[in-house]
Design an enzyme around this catalytic site. Sequence first.
Site, PDB file in Angstrom:
ATOM      1  N   GLY A  56      31.702   6.408  42.252  1.00 33.95           N
ATOM      2  CA  GLY A  56      30.574   5.534  42.553  1.00 33.95           C
ATOM      3  C   GLY A  56      30.787   4.765  43.837  1.00 33.95           C
ATOM      4  O   GLY A  56      29.994   3.900  44.194  1.00 33.95           O
ATOM      5  N   GLY A  57      31.880   5.099  44.547  1.00 32.84           N
ATOM      6  CA  GLY A  57      32.163   4.478  45.841  1.00 32.84           C
ATOM      7  C   GLY A  57      31.801   5.397  46.990  1.00 32.84           C
ATOM      8  O   GLY A  57      31.393   6.558  46.802  1.00 32.84           O
ATOM      9  N   GLY A  61      36.588  14.079  42.063  1.00 30.18           N
ATOM     10  CA  GLY A  61      36.619  12.817  41.338  1.00 30.18           C
ATOM     11  C   GLY A  61      35.583  11.884  41.927  1.00 30.18           C
ATOM     12  O   GLY A  61      35.630  11.583  43.119  1.00 30.18           O
ATOM     13  N   LYS A 100      34.814  16.063 105.995  1.00 28.31           N
ATOM     14  CA  LYS A 100      34.097  16.909 105.044  1.00 28.31           C
ATOM     15  C   LYS A 100      34.463  18.370 105.297  1.00 28.31           C
ATOM     16  O   LYS A 100      34.428  18.844 106.427  1.00 28.31           O
ATOM     17  CB  LYS A 100      32.592  16.695 105.202  1.00 28.31           C
ATOM     18  CG  LYS A 100      31.720  17.424 104.195  1.00 28.31           C
ATOM     19  CD  LYS A 100      30.262  17.012 104.376  1.00 28.31           C
ATOM     20  CE  LYS A 100      29.337  17.631 103.354  1.00 28.31           C
ATOM     21  NZ  LYS A 100      27.943  17.157 103.498  1.00 28.31           N
ATOM     22  N   GLU A 131      27.363   8.752 102.763  1.00 26.31           N
ATOM     23  CA  GLU A 131      27.742   9.682 103.828  1.00 26.31           C
ATOM     24  C   GLU A 131      27.039   9.317 105.135  1.00 26.31           C
ATOM     25  O   GLU A 131      25.830   9.047 105.148  1.00 26.31           O
ATOM     26  CB  GLU A 131      27.348  11.095 103.381  1.00 26.31           C
ATOM     27  CG  GLU A 131      27.622  12.191 104.368  1.00 26.31           C
ATOM     28  CD  GLU A 131      27.178  13.554 103.837  1.00 26.31           C
ATOM     29  OE1 GLU A 131      27.570  14.571 104.433  1.00 26.31           O
ATOM     30  OE2 GLU A 131      26.433  13.600 102.826  1.00 26.31           O
ATOM     31  N   THR A 187      47.471   5.774  46.823  1.00 28.01           N
ATOM     32  CA  THR A 187      48.611   5.887  45.927  1.00 28.01           C
ATOM     33  C   THR A 187      49.310   7.208  46.179  1.00 28.01           C
ATOM     34  O   THR A 187      48.695   8.274  46.074  1.00 28.01           O
ATOM     35  CB  THR A 187      48.145   5.820  44.460  1.00 28.01           C
ATOM     36  OG1 THR A 187      47.524   4.560  44.236  1.00 28.01           O
ATOM     37  CG2 THR A 187      49.331   5.980  43.513  1.00 28.01           C
ATOM     38  N   ARG A 198      37.663  27.396  52.780  1.00 24.48           N
ATOM     39  CA  ARG A 198      38.775  27.237  51.843  1.00 24.48           C
ATOM     40  C   ARG A 198      38.397  27.786  50.454  1.00 24.48           C
ATOM     41  O   ARG A 198      39.215  28.426  49.783  1.00 24.48           O
ATOM     42  CB  ARG A 198      39.181  25.765  51.766  1.00 24.48           C
ATOM     43  CG  ARG A 198      40.397  25.466  50.894  1.00 24.48           C
ATOM     44  CD  ARG A 198      41.598  26.359  51.214  1.00 24.48           C
ATOM     45  NE  ARG A 198      41.971  26.326  52.599  1.00 24.48           N
ATOM     46  CZ  ARG A 198      42.933  25.560  53.103  1.00 24.48           C
ATOM     47  NH1 ARG A 198      43.612  24.759  52.303  1.00 24.48           N
ATOM     48  NH2 ARG A 198      43.218  25.623  54.387  1.00 24.48           N
ATOM     49  N   CYS A 241      29.919  14.567  99.636  1.00 21.04           N
ATOM     50  CA  CYS A 241      28.667  15.219  99.231  1.00 21.04           C
ATOM     51  C   CYS A 241      28.843  16.668  98.792  1.00 21.04           C
ATOM     52  O   CYS A 241      29.267  16.947  97.686  1.00 21.04           O
ATOM     53  CB  CYS A 241      27.643  15.093 100.350  1.00 21.04           C
ATOM     54  SG  CYS A 241      25.945  15.380  99.729  1.00 21.04           S
ATOM     55  N   GLU A 276      41.954   4.867  55.464  1.00 19.13           N
ATOM     56  CA  GLU A 276      42.902   4.644  54.371  1.00 19.13           C
ATOM     57  C   GLU A 276      44.248   5.298  54.678  1.00 19.13           C
ATOM     58  O   GLU A 276      45.299   4.733  54.364  1.00 19.13           O
ATOM     59  CB  GLU A 276      42.319   5.201  53.078  1.00 19.13           C
ATOM     60  CG  GLU A 276      41.100   4.433  52.576  1.00 19.13           C
ATOM     61  CD  GLU A 276      40.506   5.017  51.314  1.00 19.13           C
ATOM     62  OE1 GLU A 276      39.707   4.308  50.665  1.00 19.13           O
ATOM     63  OE2 GLU A 276      40.827   6.170  50.974  1.00 19.13           O
ATOM     64  N   ASN A 332      42.801  23.672  37.240  1.00 18.99           N
ATOM     65  CA  ASN A 332      43.465  24.819  36.617  1.00 18.99           C
ATOM     66  C   ASN A 332      42.605  25.403  35.490  1.00 18.99           C
ATOM     67  O   ASN A 332      42.484  26.623  35.341  1.00 18.99           O
ATOM     68  CB  ASN A 332      44.823  24.418  36.058  1.00 18.99           C
ATOM     69  CG  ASN A 332      45.833  24.042  37.140  1.00 18.99           C
ATOM     70  OD1 ASN A 332      46.756  23.288  36.903  1.00 18.99           O
ATOM     71  ND2 ASN A 332      45.666  24.570  38.340  1.00 18.99           N
ATOM     72  N   TRP A 360      46.572   3.051  52.539  1.00 21.58           N
ATOM     73  CA  TRP A 360      45.867   2.475  51.395  1.00 21.58           C
ATOM     74  C   TRP A 360      45.493   3.604  50.419  1.00 21.58           C
ATOM     75  O   TRP A 360      44.350   3.953  50.205  1.00 21.58           O
ATOM     76  CB  TRP A 360      44.629   1.724  51.867  1.00 21.58           C
ATOM     77  CG  TRP A 360      43.950   0.898  50.815  1.00 21.58           C
ATOM     78  CD1 TRP A 360      42.743   1.126  50.237  1.00 21.58           C
ATOM     79  CD2 TRP A 360      44.434  -0.311  50.215  1.00 21.58           C
ATOM     80  NE1 TRP A 360      42.443   0.168  49.310  1.00 21.58           N
ATOM     81  CE2 TRP A 360      43.475  -0.738  49.284  1.00 21.58           C
ATOM     82  CE3 TRP A 360      45.601  -1.063  50.364  1.00 21.58           C
ATOM     83  CZ2 TRP A 360      43.628  -1.878  48.511  1.00 21.58           C
ATOM     84  CZ3 TRP A 360      45.757  -2.216  49.595  1.00 21.58           C
ATOM     85  CH2 TRP A 360      44.778  -2.616  48.689  1.00 21.58           C
TER      86      TRP A 360
END
Length: 634
Positions: free
Chosen positions: A352-353, A349, A115, A46, A471, A337, A170, A464, A450, A469
């Site tokens: 181990g991953g 489930g 300004k 300025e 199923t 939930r 400014c 994934e 269940n 990736w």
Amino acid sequence: MDYGFVKMAVATPAVQVGDCNYNARRTAAEMDRAQRAGAGLLVLPELGLTGYTCGDLFLQHTLQQGALQALQQLCAVSSQSDMITVVGLPLQMGGKLYNCAAVLQKGRILGLVPKRNLPNYAEFYEARHFAPGPVAVRDIELLGQTVPFGEQLLFASGAKPNFTFAVEICEDLWVPAPPSIAHALAGAAVICNLSASDETVGKAEYRRQLVSSQSARLCCAYLYADAGEGESSTDMVFGGHNIIAENGTVLAETPLFENGQLVADIDLQRLWAERTRMSTYPPVDGAYRTVYFEQRPICTPLCREVARFPFVPVDSAHRARRCESILTMQAQGLKKRLLSTGCKTAVVGISGGLDSTLALLVTVRAIELLKRPHRDITAVSMPCFGTTDRTRKNAAELCAELGVSFREIDITAAVTGHLADLGHDPHIADITYENAQARERTQLLMDLANQTDGLVVGTGDLSELALGWATYNGDHMSMYAVNASVPKTLVCHLVSYVAEHSRKRLKSVLEDILSTPVSPELLPAKNGQIAQKTEDLVGPYALHDFFLYYVVRFGFSPAKICFLAEHAFAEEYRHETIVRWLRVFYQRFFSQQFKRSCLPDGPKVGSITLSPRGDWRMPSDASIALWKQELDAL
């Protein structure tokens, strides 16, 4: 380099108060420096042609004329390049003195922006000398040119539609309703601020926050050029605190009390992508006048850091806070939930991953939030053809250390029987062989839920889902997917964060899980080792997460994503490798949308989710032709 990038600079030349010739020379030197750096836009402080601290000298005709002569000198300097320069000076017009920013290029004054907000409190007394600038634009004659004068000015590139900027000065930034709000809504993607902000204790932090937050609020780049060394110290000290911010991120910043120049590459395409995405960012048809300029393309290397892991903070302290926040959000989502369904157990489930480990850690947190025992969690290991001793052992030890209910159910016989029912040769390890295992595991988990009045917690992650990736109706399905918006590169850090804060034995198990190759373990092991490594098949998750971030978050083209990846991974992957996996990403991303169209619920914890109820909706049968055409050209 192009891809929507424009190199921009801010600078603080040393000044001598009242010596306009000296100040013009120092400004010209900064112009030359910025030009050599490849900048398309340079912003200076300025009243830089006179010095901000001239006091009542501003009312002297000699100083006013000196400023005009300095401006004329800089016009001549600007004729030597395409770069745009924004400088500050006092301008006397119609019996009033205005604090102005002059926009120069190719020997022309493209516009003058006055300004509006004049501070007249504490150490400031600008209203003593200056009048508030008019908002509406009118033409004036100055230095033999007809120049637009007023606040409502936009400056736009004729060749790059995304390159549009506006100016405020400014104090304009520090008021409740800065002019930059209207500028941005009118179409400015870049805001230039010529400033003379003095230093007081704590002010630098506040200034940085103000600039950063304004750039975030307006989805813009904000170039802040501050007065520095050379200003009078009679009542104030100036630190030359220059800042370049983009959409909430400070790209570059100068240390206090060191006059200098900052240069940064602004991603205009990214800013416009963000504005386009936001339905609450309305276009405004105002009374703005647009001044167009032309610039030849400037080819310079990208001088901007591109994070290799855009989902993961680089700073360790920031990363730790991010991990804690994400784990808490995941756990809070699952807690709600479990409460709303009234389920007595959570069924996970555990392989181990990494993914199932994170899901279990989150479930433990959720159960603790409910003040229920860890035994209300049923963790199930389901070894089959490809399960190795290492992952089987880690699954059992992890559950023991966490104190959850643990069951191991070998599904080998069930899957073998299923393959026999299909008439499928069990020696043919094809997609049917693999998916039969994944679907048997999901069926088992659902039936266990269940049986125990429970809820199946999903383990699949964002990466994934992007690649498909998973199923279909196997690991793709659950009753609540806690990892659905967590990419693979972040999963690693979340598990690592928990490991760092765990007792010795749990930490040891988590560290071994972290060092285990990512694998669905659906093919028979070789010599007891994992035979199926995911990244050998679909590509490095580091690259895929990088691609995912820029495809979904900003809608960038394959060419730009490839360019950014080459910059980020220059020491790891060659061009050919990046293009190869980018092709794989797009092919899978398009062809696997049908799996994402029917995903279970899961908490959004980051900037991206692929839930059809959230960020991403696309037809499952969309054509990839246009993207493939661009990929073929890489």
